[in-house]
Structures are given as C-alpha cells and as structure tokens.
Design an enzyme around this catalytic site. Sequence first.
Site, PDB file in Angstrom:
ATOM      1  CG  ASP A  18      -2.383   0.106   0.819  1.00  0.00           C
ATOM      2  OD1 ASP A  18      -2.687  -0.145  -0.356  1.00  0.00           O
ATOM      3  OD2 ASP A  18      -3.209   0.441   1.678  1.00  0.00           O
ATOM      4  CG  ASP A  62     -10.162  -8.071  11.954  1.00  0.00           C
ATOM      5  OD1 ASP A  62     -10.727  -6.986  12.216  1.00  0.00           O
ATOM      6  OD2 ASP A  62      -9.223  -8.516  12.629  1.00  0.00           O
TER       7      ASP A  62
END
Length: 766
Positions: free
Chosen positions: A143, A479
């Site tokens: 990223d 998550d």
Amino acid sequence: METSQGTHPLNICHVQNLLVIINRLHMLLHSTALCFLFYYRLCFLFQDTETRGSHLLPWLLVFASEIVLSFIWILGQAFRWRPVSRSVFPERLPEDDKLPDIDVFICTADPIKEPTLEVMNTVLSAMALDYPQEKVHVYLSDDGGSPMTLHGVRKAWEFARWWLPFCKRYRIKNRCPKVYFSDFEDDGSDFARSSVYLADKQKMKEKYEAFKEEIQTFRKDGAFSRDSSGITDGDHSSCIETFRKDGAFSRDSSGITDGDHSSCIEVMQENNIDVDNVKLPLLVYVSREKKPSHPHHFKAGSLNVLLRVSALMSDSPYILVLDCDMFCNDPTSARSAMCFHLDPKISSSLALVQFPQKFHNISKNDIYDSQLRSLFTLQWQGMDGLKGPVMSGTGFYIKRVSLYGNCAHRGETDLLQLKEYFGSSHEFIKSFTQNYTSDLASGRNAFIQELHLLASCKYETGTKWGQEVGFSYDSVVEDFLTGFFLHCNGWTSVFCEPSRPQFLGTATTNLNDVLIQGTRWYCGLFENGINRFCPLIYGSQRMPLLQSLCYAELTYFPLYCLPLWCFATIPQLCLLNGVPLYPKVSDPFFMIYLFIFLSSLLKHLQEVFLTGGTLQKWLNEQRIWMMKSVTCHLYGCLDAILKKVGVREASFLPTNKVEDDEQTLLYQMDKYDFRASNIFMVPMLAILTVNIICFVGGVYRVVLVGDWDKMFIQIFLAVFIITINYPIIEGVVIRQDKGRISQVVAMRVILATMILLTFCNLLRSA
C-alpha cells in the site's frame, strides 16, 4: 464428541463437557450474587432523604458502574456456554491433484515500520507451504507503493528458486528462512546428522545472507533507481508498461508517495520446472492506485483489490490472509484447513477456518498480554461451539465466494445488477459466474489494462464494494465487521488450534505501542456498538442469540473504562471524607461483595491455569487490563464517539514491527517500558496518586474515628489498586534505567493531583 462424517472423518469436534459444567455452575452462582447486590443497592434508593444525605451521588455512580460491569460480564458468558476443541486428519485428504487451489494475500503498507526483510520472510514461508506448488499463488499488496518492497519481492523470488527445493528435499518443518537459520531454532529435520544436509544447509545459509545483504544495501544506498523497472525518485506522472519473457509485467512510475501513486502490478511465475523438479508458485506484487481525493479504506481496501486482481489471475476458491509479519510456522496449515473446507457435512455453509494468532517474541510472563491469551484460546473456542469465531485479521483460510455477498451466492445472472455490485469489469464478473481461465500470453495488453482497472482508485465508485461485497469498509477493524456480516448472512466458521503454531507473528513489546494499538482496536470495536450494526439489535435478528452476545461483548468491552475510572477514584475520595459506599463487615451483604470479588478473580485464575499460565501471568493480565481500561479503552470510546458525530475521520497507523534491542531486553526482564506518550502516562499516574493519598488519609481518619468496619471495603480497594500497579511506583521511585517514568512528568502529575484534591476538599468544607 461430534464427528463430521462416517467412520473416517476429516475432523472431529470435542465438546469440553467438564468445562461446560464448571462454567455454567459459575454463571448460576455469580449471577445469583449479582441479584443480591442489586437488591442491596436498590434498597438504599428507597431510604428516606435524611438517611441518604450527601451519599446519593457517589452511590449512584458506583451503582451505575456495577451495572456496566455486570452487563459486560453477562455478555461474556456466551463465550463460556459451549466451548469445543477440534482435531484434524490431513492424511485422509484426497490426492494432491484433487485438492483445490489457494491464493495467499499478504498486506504491507510501510517499509520503515514493517521492515522489508521481515515481509519477504513471510512471503517465502507462504510460497513454501506443504501443498501442491502449482496450486499456491501468493499476492503481496504494497500500500505504500515502495520501490524497496518491489525490489525485495524480486530478490525473494530469486532466493525462492533455491529455498523451496531445499525445504522439499529435506522436509524442513520451519520454512521461514530467518527463523530456520537462527541459532536458537532447532528445525528437527530427519536429515539433521547427514553431512550432505549440513553442507547444503551451509550453502543455503550463504545464499540467504546474500539475499539479506541485497535488501539491506538497497535500503542503505537509497538505490531506488538501480532497479530494472525504472523506479526512481523523480516525477511520478509518467507510467511505463513492460512485459518480459520471464513472465513479468509491470506498470511502474517514479516518485511514488504513500498516498499518491499509480497502480503497479508485477507477476513472477516460472513455466519451466526449476531445481529438483520443483515448480515455484505464482508470485504477484500489487500496489493499487491511491489518490488523496479518493478514500482508500486502509487494509480492507488492499484486500479487496487483491480479491479482484487474483480473480483474473488464479481465481482460487480459497484464500489465506496473512499480516506481513505473520509467517507460516508450520507448512501443513493449508491441509489442516482443507480438513474443514472439504468436509461435505459443513463445507456448504463454512466461510472460514481461523487459526490463533501466536507470536515468536513473547516472554515467559508476557507483561503486556501481547498474545491476547483469553481471546485466542478460551473465547474463540467458546464461539466455535456456537456458529464459529470472529475473523481475526490474519491466519485464516476463507472461501472466496463467501466474500462476494448474497448476490453471487444466490446465483444472480442479470449483468446490470452484477455491475451495480461488483463494478464495470466484465472479466471479473465472468470469473465467478462461470468456469474462468486466463492466459497471460494471449491478449496481454487488454489483460494488463483490465488488471490496472481493477486496481484503480475509481473502480469501486458507485458499487457495493466494502458494503455488501468483499471486506467491510465501515470500521477500521475490518476483520471483525466482515466476520460479523458473514455470520449474519448464514455462514459459519471454525477455530483450529493444532499443537504446533501454524503461524507466528511479531508482538508489540513496549507499553506505548500496546496502548496505541489498543486505542485503534477499541475505537473500531466500540463504533460498531453505536452504529446501525449494533450486535444486540442488528445481529440478534440475523444470528443465534448467544452468537450475537459474543459479538456484543467484544463491541462493548471498551466500556470497562467507565467502571474502572469510577472504582479507582470515587470510593477512595469517599474514604478520605468518611462516606461509606459499601456494607459493614458485620452486614450479611458484605459476604455478597466478597463472593463476587473472589468469584471473578478465581474464575480468571482458573482460566489462566487451564491454558498453561501461572500466578504471575494472572497478575500481569489483571495489571495490563487496568492500564488499558483507564487509557486506551477510554480514548478508543471517545475516538469512536467523535467519529460518530463527524468531528474526526477514521485513521489507521501500522503497528511498529521494527525490533528495538533495548525495549526487547526490558520486556524479557519483565520490566515495563514507560517511555510512552504523556496521554497514557498522566491518567495512570494520577489515579495511583489519588489512591495513595486517599489510602493514607483514609487510614488516618479511620484510626481517629474508629469506623473501620464501615470503610473496610474502600480501604481494601485502594490497597488492591496500589498493589496491582506497583510497577508504576517502581518506575517513579526505584528504577534508574531508560525505561523508567520521566521524573519531570511524574512530579508535575503528582503535584497537580495533590493540588486538585486539596482544592476539592476546601470546596466541600466551605
């Protein structure tokens, strides 16, 4: 004991019946005691005004805190209702040619906080899984768009040509090169005494040292322009597409910055059989396009780009998600996961197999509870007895189709509707609506353009990505929320904990990083409790009640900050002023409070012992729980509320994975590193100061007045808090090392607290 199929099951589920009995008996006794406690408090409210006097406000505050504690305790009992454990039999799996393909997703964002060499060790350990190599495909999301990371991937690919055949030839158990070549690691290879093996090991170690040197030299020299891709520190406006004979193509630009760079994709694959007839897995480097004008959604955004890109390249039905520091410690994890995913009795509804997060740098007593013992043992086993554990960020094998939402699950065929969900890429939609295969050699330009479209920052605009498709964007703990939605949609999960840790990561080993990380986690968790996805409302309508209570406990866990702040200040201030808040020692209700206190501590102690802990470990968990509750629990709740009202925006900072020898030494010596931000140190110092002053003043007053039986619980509470937090006293008064508490900060906080207490007493007297 429950079996999954026939006489030769792939897995067996064991209900822990003895623990079930103990847990339910404790629930009955403790909840009965809580009922008596509430009766005692309510009786006080119905006394006449003169009897209540000035006691009403502190009584109400303490009563409210007891209600909050009881509320969180009730939610937490869902974890203890039906704990189970599981056994797997990978030797009963089908032949290798019948096993499904697996994609591995690894995410990194910052080559400084997440050192490139550590990331490449994770990549290499994933490539070396004990699984048919042609069925493994490894994707690394960078990223930060760092040339350093891209260079590391290329060097890792070169080293893998030798490392993977070596692992297969000698059946190496630990396939993370860094750990394998460390002096303290005994791999236990069957060839340990073979001279040929030792000679090959030495050659391999030399290659690994050369691999390390390449990466370290590249970093030291800042040689970003040396690479064949043409990445330099210059202008990033121009992009170059190249396609090489070795199967690598890339779209590179120069001057890459963390938040503003074009997409870069590079594929490494070997069509020819390499050393020892071992074919290397597909390795793909992906750096998605990022622009300041477009939200990038942190880790969830990276995973969703990998989900799309991988669908065109390998489209494996199962995906392993790993943090960049979480290397594969046991190469058999994929086969263990397949024992559940290929079980015909549960596979149709099974979304993911979660392995526990464990860490290689944990000390014996783990003073920061960095391994989160309770979460990844007792709580996840408890949820496994219901509908399955929460998705835990790393170390899980997930079914690809479960991430495509209800639209794909129902088999929708309307193209316009599919585009509303999944975006404009026909190729991506084809990848899950029919048998899809891609050929990198034919039509490569169109294929490359399609990949970069999927990795572009505008692709998700106007789609359901991050909402009903892929990993969720509605929380920084993507998550937790993604797993929550899966369970709401009828999917299940299982928890698998073999004796050998399947994955090992790097835990935080200093107080500052622990509290910063905790603030981010608890902010993300609590914001799910105050938005439309509240587990008690949204979840209870879509999943079993006990499962929703488990999610609710995790969501409202940060609320411990409220009762902890109250119990650490209000009873002590009342002790100093002679205001009793608890029953006398001679009062029958004193035994209720004593029972509740001992019941909570002894239950925690039993659970620590059950998981192999010690009395010291129990004490450390109590201590760090208090520290977190008055700091990162509080700040996490405040952060979530500010985001809810629009004052703050979501933020995500990667945890620092750089090893600091000095901090590590303090951690291994069980000494707290108090070189933390003042925003964390000030509350802890202030609370401890209040307790010490109120204890001394309260005991002096009790000796003069003689009402010790009325004040006993408040005196004991102050003593308990002071004792538990002794390391803070040690950090101020005794220690002389660099990890001690700053004397300047300590003196300012102590003086300010004393002045505030004096001022409050003067106001009360007036």
